[in-house]
Scaffold this motif. Sequence first.
Motif, PDB file in Angstrom:
ATOM      1  N   ARG A 197     -10.194  -1.766   3.377  1.00  0.00           N
ATOM      2  CA  ARG A 197      -8.975  -2.366   2.828  1.00  0.00           C
ATOM      3  C   ARG A 197      -7.716  -1.773   3.452  1.00  0.00           C
ATOM      4  O   ARG A 197      -6.666  -2.403   3.446  1.00  0.00           O
ATOM      5  N   SER A 198      -7.806  -0.563   3.987  1.00  0.00           N
ATOM      6  CA  SER A 198      -6.652   0.108   4.579  1.00  0.00           C
ATOM      7  C   SER A 198      -6.497  -0.183   6.074  1.00  0.00           C
ATOM      8  O   SER A 198      -5.571   0.322   6.701  1.00  0.00           O
ATOM      9  N   GLN A 199      -7.377  -1.002   6.632  1.00  0.00           N
ATOM     10  CA  GLN A 199      -7.388  -1.230   8.072  1.00  0.00           C
ATOM     11  C   GLN A 199      -6.048  -1.746   8.596  1.00  0.00           C
ATOM     12  O   GLN A 199      -5.584  -1.314   9.646  1.00  0.00           O
ATOM     13  N   ARG A 200      -5.397  -2.641   7.873  1.00  0.00           N
ATOM     14  CA  ARG A 200      -4.139  -3.203   8.384  1.00  0.00           C
ATOM     15  C   ARG A 200      -3.065  -2.127   8.492  1.00  0.00           C
ATOM     16  O   ARG A 200      -2.253  -2.147   9.408  1.00  0.00           O
ATOM     17  N   PHE A 201      -3.067  -1.165   7.566  1.00  0.00           N
ATOM     18  CA  PHE A 201      -2.098  -0.076   7.639  1.00  0.00           C
ATOM     19  C   PHE A 201      -2.412   0.839   8.811  1.00  0.00           C
ATOM     20  O   PHE A 201      -1.519   1.285   9.531  1.00  0.00           O
ATOM     21  N   THR A 202      -3.690   1.098   9.011  1.00  0.00           N
ATOM     22  CA  THR A 202      -4.129   1.930  10.129  1.00  0.00           C
ATOM     23  C   THR A 202      -3.766   1.264  11.455  1.00  0.00           C
ATOM     24  O   THR A 202      -3.227   1.912  12.359  1.00  0.00           O
ATOM     25  N   ASP A 203      -4.040  -0.033  11.568  1.00  0.00           N
ATOM     26  CA  ASP A 203      -3.742  -0.763  12.802  1.00  0.00           C
ATOM     27  C   ASP A 203      -2.254  -0.734  13.128  1.00  0.00           C
ATOM     28  O   ASP A 203      -1.868  -0.746  14.298  1.00  0.00           O
TER      29      ASP A 203
ATOM     30  N   GLY B 107       6.593   4.137   7.795  1.00  0.00           N
ATOM     31  CA  GLY B 107       6.799   3.575   6.461  1.00  0.00           C
ATOM     32  C   GLY B 107       5.679   2.618   6.104  1.00  0.00           C
ATOM     33  O   GLY B 107       5.216   1.844   6.932  1.00  0.00           O
ATOM     34  N   GLY B 108       5.195   2.696   4.875  1.00  0.00           N
ATOM     35  CA  GLY B 108       4.101   1.847   4.425  1.00  0.00           C
ATOM     36  C   GLY B 108       2.740   2.444   4.721  1.00  0.00           C
ATOM     37  O   GLY B 108       1.728   1.905   4.309  1.00  0.00           O
ATOM     38  N   ALA B 109       2.728   3.540   5.466  1.00  0.00           N
ATOM     39  CA  ALA B 109       1.469   4.213   5.798  1.00  0.00           C
ATOM     40  C   ALA B 109       1.678   5.722   5.651  1.00  0.00           C
ATOM     41  O   ALA B 109       1.324   6.503   6.524  1.00  0.00           O
ATOM     42  N   SER B 110       2.251   6.103   4.535  1.00  0.00           N
ATOM     43  CA  SER B 110       2.614   7.509   4.354  1.00  0.00           C
ATOM     44  C   SER B 110       1.400   8.427   4.293  1.00  0.00           C
ATOM     45  O   SER B 110       1.442   9.538   4.818  1.00  0.00           O
ATOM     46  N   TYR B 111       0.306   7.994   3.694  1.00  0.00           N
ATOM     47  CA  TYR B 111      -0.886   8.843   3.625  1.00  0.00           C
ATOM     48  C   TYR B 111      -1.487   9.057   5.015  1.00  0.00           C
ATOM     49  O   TYR B 111      -1.837  10.179   5.387  1.00  0.00           O
ATOM     50  N   THR B 112      -1.607   7.983   5.770  1.00  0.00           N
ATOM     51  CA  THR B 112      -2.126   8.085   7.134  1.00  0.00           C
ATOM     52  C   THR B 112      -1.184   8.936   7.986  1.00  0.00           C
ATOM     53  O   THR B 112      -1.638   9.775   8.764  1.00  0.00           O
TER      54      THR B 112
END
Length: 111
Positions: free
Chosen positions: A57-63, A85-90
């Motif tokens: 489910r997190s793939q789009r943020f990772t990409d 931004g929008g991927a603060s954990y990554t």
Amino acid sequence: TQPAPAPTPTKAAAPAGTTGSFTGEAFNVGYGMVQVKITVTNGKITDAVAVQAPSGRSQRFTDYAVPNLRQQTLSAQSAAIRGVGGASYTSYGWYKSLISALQKAGMTTGV
């Protein structure tokens, strides 16, 4: 007395001629593991890749995040990155793993 000079930001400084690939520690960011590998050529970071990154489910943020984090790392030549931004954990996992990789390369973190 003269005022002290303003401190200048430091870049990651590798021992002259340091060359190789250095993989940072893996960090669990809640959505998956993040692990970074840097390639250093003659003391300069020439590449940074995600060995592990959140998927599913997190793939789009990772990409979205990984190419941006890679570019920030190459530009900063250190761990002094802004994150995405929008991927603060990554972004945080990348930052922590990057520091670990820089240390393995014998480079100062610059933060």
